[in-house]
Design a protein around this motif. Structure first.
Motif, mmCIF file in Angstrom:
data_model
loop_
_atom_site.group_PDB
_atom_site.id
_atom_site.type_symbol
_atom_site.label_atom_id
_atom_site.label_comp_id
_atom_site.label_asym_id
_atom_site.label_seq_id
_atom_site.Cartn_x
_atom_site.Cartn_y
_atom_site.Cartn_z
ATOM 1 N N VAL A 594 0.837 -1.207 0.000
ATOM 2 C CA VAL A 594 0.000 0.000 0.000
ATOM 3 C C VAL A 594 0.866 1.248 0.000
ATOM 4 O O VAL A 594 0.586 2.234 -0.697
ATOM 5 C CB VAL A 594 -0.959 -0.028 1.208
ATOM 6 C CG1 VAL A 594 -1.696 1.303 1.341
ATOM 7 C CG2 VAL A 594 -1.958 -1.174 1.077
ATOM 8 N N ALA A 595 1.946 1.220 0.797
ATOM 9 C CA ALA A 595 2.821 2.387 0.855
ATOM 10 C C ALA A 595 3.486 2.644 -0.492
ATOM 11 O O ALA A 595 3.591 3.796 -0.952
ATOM 12 C CB ALA A 595 3.879 2.184 1.944
ATOM 13 N N GLU A 596 3.959 1.566 -1.153
ATOM 14 C CA GLU A 596 4.599 1.749 -2.453
ATOM 15 C C GLU A 596 3.610 2.260 -3.492
ATOM 16 O O GLU A 596 3.953 3.118 -4.319
ATOM 17 C CB GLU A 596 5.224 0.426 -2.899
ATOM 18 C CG GLU A 596 6.395 -0.012 -2.029
ATOM 19 C CD GLU A 596 6.956 -1.352 -2.467
ATOM 20 O OE1 GLU A 596 6.368 -1.940 -3.404
ATOM 21 O OE2 GLU A 596 7.961 -1.795 -1.889
ATOM 22 N N GLU A 597 2.372 1.735 -3.465
ATOM 23 C CA GLU A 597 1.375 2.224 -4.416
ATOM 24 C C GLU A 597 1.032 3.687 -4.154
ATOM 25 O O GLU A 597 0.825 4.458 -5.092
ATOM 26 C CB GLU A 597 0.121 1.358 -4.336
ATOM 27 C CG GLU A 597 0.293 -0.049 -4.891
ATOM 28 C CD GLU A 597 -0.992 -0.843 -4.838
ATOM 29 O OE1 GLU A 597 -1.990 -0.302 -4.317
ATOM 30 O OE2 GLU A 597 -1.003 -1.997 -5.332
ATOM 31 N N ALA A 598 0.988 4.072 -2.874
ATOM 32 C CA ALA A 598 0.679 5.468 -2.555
ATOM 33 C C ALA A 598 1.771 6.406 -3.067
ATOM 34 O O ALA A 598 1.486 7.502 -3.581
ATOM 35 C CB ALA A 598 0.513 5.633 -1.041
ATOM 36 N N ILE A 599 3.033 5.984 -2.954
ATOM 37 C CA ILE A 599 4.128 6.832 -3.444
ATOM 38 C C ILE A 599 4.099 6.909 -4.965
ATOM 39 O O ILE A 599 4.225 7.990 -5.557
ATOM 40 C CB ILE A 599 5.473 6.282 -2.942
ATOM 41 C CG1 ILE A 599 5.593 6.487 -1.432
ATOM 42 C CG2 ILE A 599 6.637 6.960 -3.648
ATOM 43 C CD1 ILE A 599 5.628 7.939 -1.013
ATOM 44 N N ARG A 600 3.926 5.753 -5.617
ATOM 45 C CA ARG A 600 3.959 5.754 -7.079
ATOM 46 C C ARG A 600 2.779 6.500 -7.694
ATOM 47 O O ARG A 600 2.879 7.029 -8.790
ATOM 48 C CB ARG A 600 3.982 4.318 -7.584
ATOM 49 C CG ARG A 600 5.292 3.590 -7.294
ATOM 50 C CD ARG A 600 5.360 2.266 -8.048
ATOM 51 N NE ARG A 600 6.637 1.595 -7.845
ATOM 52 C CZ ARG A 600 6.875 0.708 -6.907
ATOM 53 N NH1 ARG A 600 5.874 0.356 -6.085
ATOM 54 N NH2 ARG A 600 8.055 0.157 -6.768
ATOM 55 N N SER A 601 1.635 6.544 -6.992
ATOM 56 C CA SER A 601 0.468 7.248 -7.521
ATOM 57 C C SER A 601 0.444 8.727 -7.141
ATOM 58 O O SER A 601 -0.464 9.444 -7.557
ATOM 59 C CB SER A 601 -0.815 6.556 -7.022
ATOM 60 O OG SER A 601 -0.876 6.576 -5.596
ATOM 61 N N ASP A 602 1.400 9.173 -6.363
ATOM 62 C CA ASP A 602 1.443 10.578 -5.973
ATOM 63 C C ASP A 602 1.740 11.449 -7.192
ATOM 64 O O ASP A 602 2.678 11.177 -7.944
ATOM 65 C CB ASP A 602 2.513 10.788 -4.901
ATOM 66 C CG ASP A 602 2.503 12.208 -4.368
ATOM 67 O OD1 ASP A 602 3.286 13.030 -4.887
ATOM 68 O OD2 ASP A 602 1.724 12.491 -3.439
#
Length: 624
Positions: A594-602
């Motif tokens: 979830v954290a990686e997806e949140a960073i990549r979608s920022d």
């Protein structure tokens, strides 16, 4: 005449007499034959492999005058001219040997180089041989650089060292470098046989094999050990005497240890280790011999065709082949690694034999997951068999729990689920009050649903034995582990939800947060799967036998009792598909995803990656 030791008496006098260094001999022979001679040679290698010997033979080849006094540079010095005799006896004025270990300063090197301006007095070339050249100081190396790079045409440098890494690169670049390799035990053995035949000393082949292995690639060490063995054996070399002199362990002890480890026989391992202590045999030698045998076994396991090519005269060949078939390949590799690392632990322990025993028993404690040995498992009886209580490892010395009556409805559902023919439906009786926190309702599994849908017999056909109280048995069970074995091994497969798993995860988490369990008891709780719960006993499953310790089990029972679960714990060994540790790891992976997806979608991150070709370094993202 004083006795001359074998290492000096049988020092090679020509290139043809050298053994084990064919690559160096061939290069020097071709160079001497074609007279393409370098002005500086550097010979490297471990002790006793022939660095000084090659230097002296090279000096004789350069200065040999031939039997008739008309010879020239040759790859086969005659050995009878004055120059050859003087070099062999160390009296040749134009051959200078300098020991850099004791003459390492700039003054000694300058005194040597002052002789370089004078032409040879007796021979064709001056030869400066500097042994252990890496011991020279930095100023000494600098003092010889210019002469080493452009020496007079009549001057040759020969440098020898056991540690070429300490020689400056400015010196290495000015030399022709040859690396003399450590000699194989077979090469050493063959040379020892020839030497002892010349000396007319009787020797057993097994005794010479022990000396060849103990020399560790050094021919000088092998000849020195042979001298010692001749003195020890009063003129003859016997295997028993050489073993006693070297402190070597008989291969019979090694084979007995490996076979006991393959069969999981800890008693034989301990008894053999105590026997080594009584005999005064070296613990380090034991591990070394085991490593040698295990290496041969691993080769046979990887290349079975090598078994037929082994020397039939070797008495150990058949035993090695037998053990290679007895011990699995993964355990062979594990035991080999344990023996190698265990040698470093012997000096750390107050008693090296106790350390040896611990190294050997370590394989029994950490058996590979697929080891083909009989494991101590506590299996749940199938409902079709006679019902009985689950036995824990400690139950063999304690009184069996008092049977508790079960509701007839529950007993009938169990019998029906097992497919028992003619299983009657007893009269429904009120269910007795259950202790708080303990539940006995049956889990709704597919097999039970199918059994419940089957027609039931008439209530009037209840046998007399149905009214007797039944023994307590687990009635809350998860589906068999084999049904989800493939899913459990898949890295990304989610853990299937279950009421038992949820309950056990919450219970263990509460105990860990409250610090009610620690160390091995905490590891047992985290790595186990709750399989079944009865009114007075819970069944846990773990994958490793090492987690099933009495002290850890008792501490976990005490912590559960403090939470209001006054039960006994039974443990079985088997595959674990749902444990608190697995759930925690899965939750951590999900948070990471979830954290990686949140960073990549920022949007800001995407803009930097698009406009500035920015990249996210793998492994640097952590969930908050």
């Amino acid at each position: 005449m004083a006795y001359l030791v074998l290492a000096r008496k049988h020092r090679p006098k020509t290139f043809s007499e050298m053994v084990g260094q064919e690559h160096v001999v061939q290069a020097l022979t071709n160079a001497l034959t074609s007279q393409r001679l370098h002005h500086a040679y550097l010979f490297t290698g471990t002790r006793g492999v022939g660095k000084t010997t090659v230097s002296r033979i090279l000096a004789k080849s350069l200065n040999c005058q031939g039997a008739d006094g008309q010879g020239g540079i040759t790859a086969t010095p005659c050995g009878i001219c004055q120059a050859c005799k003087d070099i062999d006896s160390g009296r040749f004025v134009d051959y200078t040997e300098l020991d850099a270990a004791s003459n390492r300063g700039v003054d000694e090197v300058q005194a040597l180089l002052e002789q370089a301006v004078y032409k040879p007095v007796q021979g064709r070339f001056k030869v400066f041989m500097i042994d252990e050249v890496h011991m020279l100081t930095g100023h000494a190396f600098n003092a010889m650089l210019k002469t080493l790079e452009e020496p007079p045409e009549y001057l040759k440098f020969v440098l020898a060292t056991t540690d070429p890494q300490k020689v400056p690169v400015t010196v290495l670049s000015r030399c022709l470098q040859f690396n003399l390799r450590p000699m194989a035990p077979e090469t050493v053995l063959e040379h020892l046989v020839q030497v002892l035949q010349t000396e007319a000393v009787p020797a057993e082949p097994r005794a010479l094999s022990l000396i060849a292995r103990a020399a560790r690639g050094s021919m000088r060490d092998a000849l020195s050990l042979t001298d010692q063995a001749i003195a020890f054996g009063n003129g003859e070399l016997l295997e028993t005497g050489v073993r006693q002199m070297l402190g070597s362990v008989d291969r019979g002890h090694v084979f007995r240890l490996i076979e006991a480890l393959a069969q999981g026989d800890g008693k034989t391992v301990v008894e053999t280790s105590e026997g080594l202590r009584r005999d005064g045999l070296s613990a380090a030698s034991t591990l070394e011999e085991m490593s040698t045998v295990l290496q041969a076994m691993a080769v046979l396991q990887a290349v079975p065709a090598r078994a037929e090519a082994r020397d039939a005269a070797d008495p150990d060949a058949a035993e090695t082949v037998r053990l290679a078939a007895l011990l699995p390949a993964d355990e062979t590799q594990l035991l080999y690694s344990l023996c190698l690392h265990g040698r470093g632990e012997l000096g750390l322990a107050p008693d090296e034999y106790a350390a040896l025993t611990m190294v050997l028993l370590r394989l029994l404690a950490f058996k590979p997951a697929g080891a083909a040995i009989a494991e101590k498992k506590t299996l749940i009886e199938t409902p079709a068999a006679a019902p009985r209580a689950i036995a824990s490892p400690a139950a063999t010395t304690t009184e069996a729990p008092t049977p508790r009556p079960m509701s007839t409805e529950t007993a009938t559902e169990i019998a029906t689920a097992a497919g028992a023919p003619g299983a009657p439906e007893p009269e429904r009786q009120p269910v007795a009050a259950r202790p708080p926190g303990q539940r006995l309702s049956v889990v709704d599994t597919p097999s039970m649903r199918d059994a419940a849908a089957a027609p039931r017999p008439a209530a009037g056909d209840v046998p007399a034995s149905a009214s007797a109280p039944l023994m307590a048995m687990p009635v809350r069970m998860q589906p068999p582990p084999g049904a989800r074995e493939g899913e459990a091994r898949a890295p990304a497969a989610p853990i299937p939800p279950s009421e038992e798993g949820d309950f056990w995860h919450a219970t263990v988490t509460q105990m860990v947060v409250a610090e009610a369990i620690n160390a091995l008891a905490r590891e047992l709780a985290l790595q186990s799967q709750l399989v079944a719960r009865d009114v007075d006993q819970w069944l846990l499953r773990v994958e490793r036998e090492s987690l099933n310790q009495t002290s850890s089990r008792e501490k976990l029972q005490g912590a559960l009792a403090a939470m209001g679960h006054g039960i006994r714990i039974a443990i079985e060994i088997g595959p674990v598909v749902d444990s608190p540790a697995r759930r925690n790891r899965q939750a951590a992976e999900e948070r990471q995803r979830v954290a990686e997806e949140a960073i990549r979608s920022d949007p800001d991150v995407q803009a930097m990656m698009r406009d500035w070709d920015a990249k996210i370094v793998p492994g640097t993202l952590r969930p908050a």
